[in-house]
Structures are given as C-alpha cells and as structure tokens.
Design a protein around this motif. Sequence first.
Motif, mmCIF file in Angstrom:
data_model
loop_
_atom_site.group_PDB
_atom_site.id
_atom_site.type_symbol
_atom_site.label_atom_id
_atom_site.label_comp_id
_atom_site.label_asym_id
_atom_site.label_seq_id
_atom_site.Cartn_x
_atom_site.Cartn_y
_atom_site.Cartn_z
ATOM 1 N N ILE A 36 16.278 -12.051 -8.567
ATOM 2 C CA ILE A 36 15.480 -11.190 -7.260
ATOM 3 C C ILE A 36 13.829 -10.723 -7.637
ATOM 4 C CG2 ILE A 36 17.784 -10.398 -6.692
ATOM 5 C CD1 ILE A 36 17.062 -7.660 -7.784
ATOM 6 N N GLU A 37 13.472 -10.433 -6.425
ATOM 7 C CA GLU A 37 12.152 -9.874 -6.562
ATOM 8 C C GLU A 37 11.936 -8.681 -5.990
ATOM 9 O OE1 GLU A 37 9.753 -11.149 -8.184
ATOM 10 O OE2 GLU A 37 10.499 -13.503 -8.373
ATOM 11 N N LEU A 38 10.919 -7.720 -6.499
ATOM 12 C CA LEU A 38 10.787 -6.364 -6.157
ATOM 13 C C LEU A 38 9.657 -6.049 -5.441
ATOM 14 C CD1 LEU A 38 11.621 -4.460 -9.373
ATOM 15 C CD2 LEU A 38 13.327 -5.186 -7.508
ATOM 16 N N LYS A 39 9.809 -5.258 -4.168
ATOM 17 C CA LYS A 39 8.622 -4.734 -3.585
ATOM 18 C C LYS A 39 8.094 -3.447 -4.096
ATOM 19 C CE LYS A 39 9.175 -3.453 0.871
ATOM 20 N NZ LYS A 39 9.012 -3.733 2.539
ATOM 21 N N LEU A 40 7.100 -3.498 -4.895
ATOM 22 C CA LEU A 40 6.642 -2.101 -5.332
ATOM 23 C C LEU A 40 5.429 -1.535 -4.546
ATOM 24 C CD1 LEU A 40 6.869 -3.632 -8.980
ATOM 25 C CD2 LEU A 40 8.592 -2.257 -7.780
ATOM 26 N N TYR A 47 0.723 -1.183 0.078
ATOM 27 C CA TYR A 47 -0.026 0.008 0.123
ATOM 28 C C TYR A 47 0.778 1.119 -0.172
ATOM 29 C CZ TYR A 47 -3.977 2.964 1.296
ATOM 30 O OH TYR A 47 -4.839 4.033 1.370
ATOM 31 N N ASP A 48 1.003 1.835 -1.102
ATOM 32 C CA ASP A 48 1.691 3.166 -1.262
ATOM 33 C C ASP A 48 1.222 4.159 -2.275
ATOM 34 O OD1 ASP A 48 5.066 3.718 -0.487
ATOM 35 O OD2 ASP A 48 4.489 4.470 -2.395
ATOM 36 N N ILE A 49 1.518 5.428 -2.128
ATOM 37 C CA ILE A 49 1.002 6.441 -2.906
ATOM 38 C C ILE A 49 1.597 6.349 -4.301
ATOM 39 C CG2 ILE A 49 2.656 8.126 -2.134
ATOM 40 C CD1 ILE A 49 0.378 10.264 -2.710
ATOM 41 N N ALA A 50 2.798 5.771 -4.373
ATOM 42 C CA ALA A 50 3.555 5.959 -5.773
ATOM 43 C C ALA A 50 3.453 4.445 -6.367
ATOM 44 C CB ALA A 50 4.952 6.013 -5.796
ATOM 45 N N LYS A 51 2.915 4.570 -7.523
ATOM 46 C CA LYS A 51 2.730 3.182 -8.320
ATOM 47 C C LYS A 51 3.898 2.848 -8.695
ATOM 48 C CE LYS A 51 -0.090 1.008 -11.704
ATOM 49 N NZ LYS A 51 -0.238 -0.086 -10.853
ATOM 50 N N LYS A 106 -2.171 3.145 -4.595
ATOM 51 C CA LYS A 106 -3.365 3.356 -3.995
ATOM 52 C C LYS A 106 -3.148 3.958 -2.415
ATOM 53 C CE LYS A 106 -5.265 -0.619 -5.896
ATOM 54 N NZ LYS A 106 -5.929 -2.019 -5.864
ATOM 55 N N GLY A 107 -2.205 4.517 -2.148
ATOM 56 C CA GLY A 107 -2.055 5.071 -0.813
ATOM 57 C C GLY A 107 -2.347 6.408 -0.728
ATOM 58 N N ASN A 108 -2.211 7.019 0.327
ATOM 59 C CA ASN A 108 -2.694 8.373 0.788
ATOM 60 C C ASN A 108 -1.648 9.355 0.931
ATOM 61 O OD1 ASN A 108 -2.191 7.509 3.294
ATOM 62 N ND2 ASN A 108 -4.072 7.580 3.929
ATOM 63 N N GLY A 109 -0.479 9.003 0.630
ATOM 64 C CA GLY A 109 0.749 9.754 0.938
ATOM 65 C C GLY A 109 1.651 9.211 2.108
ATOM 66 N N LYS A 110 0.931 8.237 2.829
ATOM 67 C CA LYS A 110 1.737 7.733 4.203
ATOM 68 C C LYS A 110 2.442 6.341 3.581
ATOM 69 C CE LYS A 110 -1.442 9.561 7.540
ATOM 70 N NZ LYS A 110 -2.188 9.153 8.454
ATOM 71 N N SER A 111 3.675 6.090 3.952
ATOM 72 C CA SER A 111 4.118 4.958 3.747
ATOM 73 C C SER A 111 3.483 3.596 4.122
ATOM 74 C CB SER A 111 5.835 4.922 4.282
ATOM 75 O OG SER A 111 5.480 4.666 5.561
ATOM 76 N N SER A 112 3.646 2.523 3.936
ATOM 77 C CA SER A 112 3.013 1.393 4.169
ATOM 78 C C SER A 112 3.231 1.191 5.658
ATOM 79 C CB SER A 112 3.402 -0.011 3.243
ATOM 80 O OG SER A 112 4.932 0.048 3.038
#
Length: 209
Positions: free
Chosen positions: A175-179, A146-150, A183-189
Amino acid sequence: MSLVNFLKSKTFFKHLAIAIVGVILLIFIVLKWLDFTTNHDQKIQVPNLEKKSLEEAEKLLTERNLRFKIRDTANFNPKYPPYSIIEQTPEAYDNVKENRQIYLTVNPSGYRNVELPPIVGISKRNALALLKARGLQVGNKPVYVYDIAKDVVRGVYYDGKPINVGDLLPKNSVIELKLGDGKGNGKSSEQEVKQNSDTDSEGNENEVQ
C-alpha cells in the motif's frame, strides 16, 4: 538308572540334540513368518511430490501402493503453485513399506485477507509498525499533502485507490501512504483547497462586475 548315569547316556544326548534342533527350527519358522506378515524385505521409494498438484501426488502414490493424508495447509508461499505440495513426511526418496501413509502439506490458493488497521492521524513510524504486524507492506512512493504535521498519515491507497480502516486486503499487499508535508498553517489540505477555491470564485466574480 540313576540321574547321573542318565545325563551321561547316549539317550539323553540324543534327546538334547533333538530339542536343540527343534528350537532352532521353530525360531527359523517364526522369523520367516514375521518377514512374510510385516513385508520386512519390501522397500518402496517415496516419490518427490514437491510442487506437484494433489491429483498428481495421488496418482504417484497410488501407483506405489501408498496412501496419503493432508496434514496441514501452510501460509501461502508464492514460490509454489496454488494447491501444490510444499512438504511431505516421509521425505522424498525415503524407503517405506507398502500401504504406508504419506503426510502432505498443501499450499493455499493465495494470501489470506487482513484488515487495514486504524493508522490515519498517527505518525508514519507507528503506522509502519502496525502495518507490519498485520502483514502489510508499504511502498516507496508516498503522496505528500499540504499539512501542518510532518509525516502524519492522512490517507491510504491500494492499487491507486483510497481505502479505509477495516477494508480487507490480501496479506503481503503493498500500500501507499498519504502523508503530511509539515508546511501547513494548521488547516487541513481539504480546508486549504476549499479556501483557495472560494477565493478564486470571489476573484472571478469581481472581475465580471
């Protein structure tokens, strides 16, 4: 006896014949000597050393009175066993002379290690370019948070464990990425998780009271 008469005499032709025979004989002896000293007629077939270990290669070459020298160590090739022969010069089945030196290229034990570049906080597209330049691959199972940046990188995993910038990985590792999911509201997960946890705790305290 004049010169003209001498050149027409049997004596001159006799000496000329002896000289010609002597020259032919000398040339014949020189050619035979060269054949003997340079092993002109000797041919040894170079064995096929591909995928063989250094010990096996040394044994095969020694049996044929051939020498070898390791010319280079190539980039790791998973199709060949570690420390096996990848290339040889002269090539297999070429005919060479005794004591000829065969140059060998050896497969290393594995991929060399590379550093994880700084990709956290940049777009997936830019991260892929950086990782490809380092010789790292990206799997097809990204973890979205859950993050504001896609599609912005928020973390990296290798073998299911988080890794950090500068960590060493074998080249060609997947490797795998966490992206971010956008859909966030400006706050980090992490902030969202903490806020939700605090809210749940407050709710539980109110219920108790």
